[in-house]
Design an enzyme around this catalytic site. Structure first.
Site, PDB file in Angstrom:
ATOM      1  N   ILE A   1       0.870  -1.192   0.000  1.00 30.85           N
ATOM      2  CA  ILE A   1       0.000   0.000   0.000  1.00 30.85           C
ATOM      3  C   ILE A   1       0.897   1.229   0.000  1.00 30.85           C
ATOM      4  O   ILE A   1       1.710   1.397   0.901  1.00 30.85           O
ATOM      5  CB  ILE A   1      -0.896   0.024   1.274  1.00 30.85           C
ATOM      6  CG1 ILE A   1      -1.805  -1.216   1.344  1.00 30.85           C
ATOM      7  CG2 ILE A   1      -1.727   1.322   1.357  1.00 30.85           C
ATOM      8  CD1 ILE A   1      -2.848  -1.351   0.249  1.00 30.85           C
ATOM      9  N   HIS A   2       0.802   2.035  -1.025  1.00 31.16           N
ATOM     10  CA  HIS A   2       1.625   3.257  -1.014  1.00 31.16           C
ATOM     11  C   HIS A   2       1.019   4.454  -1.734  1.00 31.16           C
ATOM     12  O   HIS A   2       1.544   5.548  -1.655  1.00 31.16           O
ATOM     13  CB  HIS A   2       3.016   2.972  -1.587  1.00 31.16           C
ATOM     14  CG  HIS A   2       3.019   2.872  -3.098  1.00 31.16           C
ATOM     15  ND1 HIS A   2       2.544   1.770  -3.753  1.00 31.16           N
ATOM     16  CD2 HIS A   2       3.409   3.737  -4.061  1.00 31.16           C
ATOM     17  CE1 HIS A   2       2.669   1.953  -5.052  1.00 31.16           C
ATOM     18  NE2 HIS A   2       3.181   3.144  -5.273  1.00 31.16           N
ATOM     19  N   ARG A   3      -0.090   4.262  -2.501  1.00 37.58           N
ATOM     20  CA  ARG A   3      -0.638   5.386  -3.273  1.00 37.58           C
ATOM     21  C   ARG A   3      -1.110   6.501  -2.355  1.00 37.58           C
ATOM     22  O   ARG A   3      -1.767   6.250  -1.334  1.00 37.58           O
ATOM     23  CB  ARG A   3      -1.851   4.955  -4.107  1.00 37.58           C
ATOM     24  CG  ARG A   3      -1.586   4.012  -5.237  1.00 37.58           C
ATOM     25  CD  ARG A   3      -1.784   4.670  -6.609  1.00 37.58           C
ATOM     26  NE  ARG A   3      -0.506   5.053  -7.172  1.00 37.58           N
ATOM     27  CZ  ARG A   3       0.378   4.192  -7.674  1.00 37.58           C
ATOM     28  NH1 ARG A   3       0.151   2.907  -7.689  1.00 37.58           N
ATOM     29  NH2 ARG A   3       1.509   4.641  -8.161  1.00 37.58           N
ATOM     30  N   ALA A   4      -0.801   7.737  -2.743  1.00 33.07           N
ATOM     31  CA  ALA A   4      -1.177   8.901  -1.930  1.00 33.07           C
ATOM     32  C   ALA A   4      -2.682   8.915  -1.641  1.00 33.07           C
ATOM     33  O   ALA A   4      -3.102   9.280  -0.544  1.00 33.07           O
ATOM     34  CB  ALA A   4      -0.755  10.178  -2.656  1.00 33.07           C
TER      35      ALA A   4
ATOM     36  N   ASP B   1      -2.357  -1.534  -3.960  1.00 30.91           N
ATOM     37  CA  ASP B   1      -2.752  -0.372  -4.760  1.00 30.91           C
ATOM     38  C   ASP B   1      -1.657  -0.046  -5.781  1.00 30.91           C
ATOM     39  O   ASP B   1      -1.659   1.014  -6.394  1.00 30.91           O
ATOM     40  CB  ASP B   1      -3.086   0.841  -3.870  1.00 30.91           C
ATOM     41  CG  ASP B   1      -1.929   1.283  -2.998  1.00 30.91           C
ATOM     42  OD1 ASP B   1      -0.804   0.755  -3.168  1.00 30.91           O
ATOM     43  OD2 ASP B   1      -2.135   2.164  -2.137  1.00 30.91           O
TER      44      ASP B   1
END
Ligand code: UDP
Length: 356
Positions: free
Chosen positions: A205-208, A278
């Site tokens: 999980i890393h999307r802004a 994501d």
């Protein structure tokens, strides 16, 4: 033919690993690599260059840790200097990051031809910084290499057939990378983390849009906590997300590890039960290795996976994520290698550039 390749973020190192390897086969192609510095430490950058045997960058701008505008501006200035000095025939950029846009913009203002790898992808969500970067980059590129038919159609809908540029359906360079590096991966990471093949979920999980929104991140974390009660959930965590989770005091009971190199990531993906992510790249890698993917987003650029029924958009809704897990956890499928070009993307790109 002098090509200046711009990289800066993790997925770009992986793509460059595959493409630079191909370029080396052609004596006519002289490639130099510029690293903007966007991702810069051992786990997010150096391990990829080392393990994937990517040529050491010829130029390193060391731009990182700034706001979008400051980062893109400094990169633009640094890349412009290198272009003026090196006079490449092409500037080649990958994907949709600030490094992509800065490279394309610097080149196009100096009338150097821009090659965009992964052109034509759209999420149709203009709040995503990646969507802005990819649309602007496509518009100022001269060579648009598209991974999928969907990407070609997106460009047609935007009228690209009327512009003076070349569009090529080449396949996905990520598939080339997966196929090549899978031969080099070992199972050591499974022993290290005490994981049995088929008995854990892999998540990133890393999307802004997820990490910057308190509600969305806590929904995802609560779903991963719930699934972890049934089967181990492993999350190699982007340093940015790790800090946000700690700052917000979110409780996690699953296994969080530092980001891993690409070879370990291939092992983790090819042995997991299912993927929850994501990430753009990981959605496809899940497919290449025959794993269902629950995508924690409201849209995806890889719509053919949704149509094939092997990827499900579950948003950031813990109920939908858990329902997706229950629906897909025992299902299996065999990937159709042709969907993403069958591992020939890099060869197609090199040959197309040499035909001019
Ligand atoms: N990846 C990796 N190590 C990790 C997490 C991801 O090598 O700890 C790889 C992953 O397999 C994929 C790529 O990084 O190939 C995806 O990068 P990311 O999710 O950062 O970007 P995106 O694809 O969403 O643009």
């Amino acid at each position: 033919m002098k090509i200046l390749t711009i990289v800066g973020a993790r997925p770009q190192f992986i793509k460059a690993g595959a493409l630079s390897r191909e370029f080396k086969k052609y004596p006519e192609i002289k490639e130099s690599i510029l690293h903007t510095g966007q991702h810069h430490d051992e786990n997010m950058s150096e391990v990829f260059f080392r393990e994937m045997e990517i040529p050491k960058p010829d130029f390193n701008l060391e731009v990182h840790g700034l706001s979008h505008g400051a980062m893109t501006g400094r990169m633009l200035e640094g890349i412009e200097k290198v272009i003026l000095d090196q006079k490449p025939d092409y500037v080649l950029v990958f994907g949709d990051t600030n490094s992509t846009l800065a490279g394309a913009l610097a080149a196009s203002k100096l009338h150097v031809k821009v090659v965009h790898i992964e052109a034509g992808l759209r999420s149709f969500n203009m709040n995503m910084p990646e969507e802005v970067n990819r649309i602007l980059t496509d518009r100022i590129s001269n060579w648009l290499f598209c991974p999928t038919e969907t990407a070609i159609k997106n460009l047609e809908k935007e009228g690209f057939q009327h512009f003076d540029l070349k569009v090529n359906l080449c396949g996905d360079v990520m598939q080339d990378a997966s196929l090549f590096y899978a031969q080099k991966a070992s199972n050591a990471i499974l022993d290290k983390l005490n994981l049995s093949s088929g008995y854990y979920v892999l998540s990133t999980i890393h999307r802004a849009e997820n990490t910057d929104d308190k509600g969305r991140l806590s929904e995802i974390v609560s779903a991963l906590n719930a699934i972890n009660e049934e089967v181990k959930v492993v999350l190699p965590l982007h340093p940015r997300t790790r800090k946000i989770i700690a700052d917000r005091g979110l409780k996690t009971n699953f296994t969080i590890i530092d980001p891993v190199g690409y070879l370990d990531m291939i092992t983790l993906t090819s042995n997991c039960r299912l993927v929850i992510t994501d990430s753009g790249g990981l959605q496809k890698e899940a497919y290449f290795f025959g794993k269902f993917c629950l995508t924690a987003r409201d849209q995806t650029e890889w719509t053919e996976l949704i149509e094939a029924g092997v990827n499900k958009l579950v948003g950031a809704d813990s109920k939908a994520i858990i329902a997706g897990w229950n629906e897909k956890k025992d299902k299996h499928f065999v990937a159709n290698a042709a969907l993403y070009g069958g591992g020939k993307a890099c060869e197609n790109i090199a040959k197309a550039l040499l035909r001019k």
